[in-house]
Design a protein around this motif. Structure first.
Motif, mmCIF file in Angstrom:
data_model
loop_
_atom_site.group_PDB
_atom_site.id
_atom_site.type_symbol
_atom_site.label_atom_id
_atom_site.label_comp_id
_atom_site.label_asym_id
_atom_site.label_seq_id
_atom_site.Cartn_x
_atom_site.Cartn_y
_atom_site.Cartn_z
ATOM 1 N N THR A 1 -4.019 0.335 -2.461
ATOM 2 C CA THR A 1 -3.502 -0.955 -2.054
ATOM 3 C C THR A 1 -3.499 -1.907 -3.245
ATOM 4 N N PHE B 1 -5.497 9.498 1.591
ATOM 5 C CA PHE B 1 -5.843 8.483 0.598
ATOM 6 C C PHE B 1 -4.842 7.334 0.643
ATOM 7 N N ARG B 2 -5.320 6.123 0.350
ATOM 8 C CA ARG B 2 -4.447 4.961 0.310
ATOM 9 C C ARG B 2 -4.814 4.114 -0.905
ATOM 10 N N SER C 1 0.833 -1.200 0.000
ATOM 11 C CA SER C 1 0.000 0.000 0.000
ATOM 12 C C SER C 1 0.868 1.251 0.000
ATOM 13 N N LYS C 2 0.293 2.313 -0.517
ATOM 14 C CA LYS C 2 0.963 3.612 -0.586
ATOM 15 C C LYS C 2 -0.014 4.673 -0.103
ATOM 16 N N ASN C 3 0.400 5.424 0.896
ATOM 17 C CA ASN C 3 -0.429 6.508 1.423
ATOM 18 C C ASN C 3 -0.051 7.825 0.768
ATOM 19 N N THR D 1 -8.838 1.180 -3.214
ATOM 20 C CA THR D 1 -8.581 2.540 -2.745
ATOM 21 C C THR D 1 -9.384 2.807 -1.484
ATOM 22 N N SER D 2 -8.881 3.719 -0.666
ATOM 23 C CA SER D 2 -9.602 4.090 0.542
ATOM 24 C C SER D 2 -9.232 5.500 0.964
ATOM 25 N N ARG E 1 -11.825 4.604 8.292
ATOM 26 C CA ARG E 1 -11.483 4.464 6.884
ATOM 27 C C ARG E 1 -12.685 3.979 6.090
ATOM 28 N N GLY F 1 -13.662 2.711 2.028
ATOM 29 C CA GLY F 1 -12.947 2.310 0.825
ATOM 30 C C GLY F 1 -13.725 1.402 -0.098
#
Length: 57
Positions: free
Chosen positions: A17, A14-15, A8-10, A25-26, A33, A35
């Motif tokens: 995954t 927003f994240r 995952s990348k924040n 997405t979330s 959270r 998503g």
């Protein structure tokens, strides 16, 4: 028990995954959270930050 892969990348609240099933997405803050999973299901979760305890609906 099965092995699972997730990366995952924040970016702010927003994240994104990436998993074997696709990209999810979330959006969230302070333990809350909302998503969409890679298969299109919508979800929300809340937890206690730093404890890894959370509820997913």
């Amino acid at each position: 028990m099965a092995w699972r892969f997730r990366k995952s990348k924040n970016i702010g609240p927003f994240r994104a995954t990436v998993s074997k099933k696709g990209v999810g997405t979330s959006f969230g803050f302070l333990g809350f959270r909302f998503g969409v999973s890679p298969d299109g299901r919508k979800y929300w979760s809340f937890g206690i930050p730093g404890t890894r305890l959370y509820y997913l609906k």
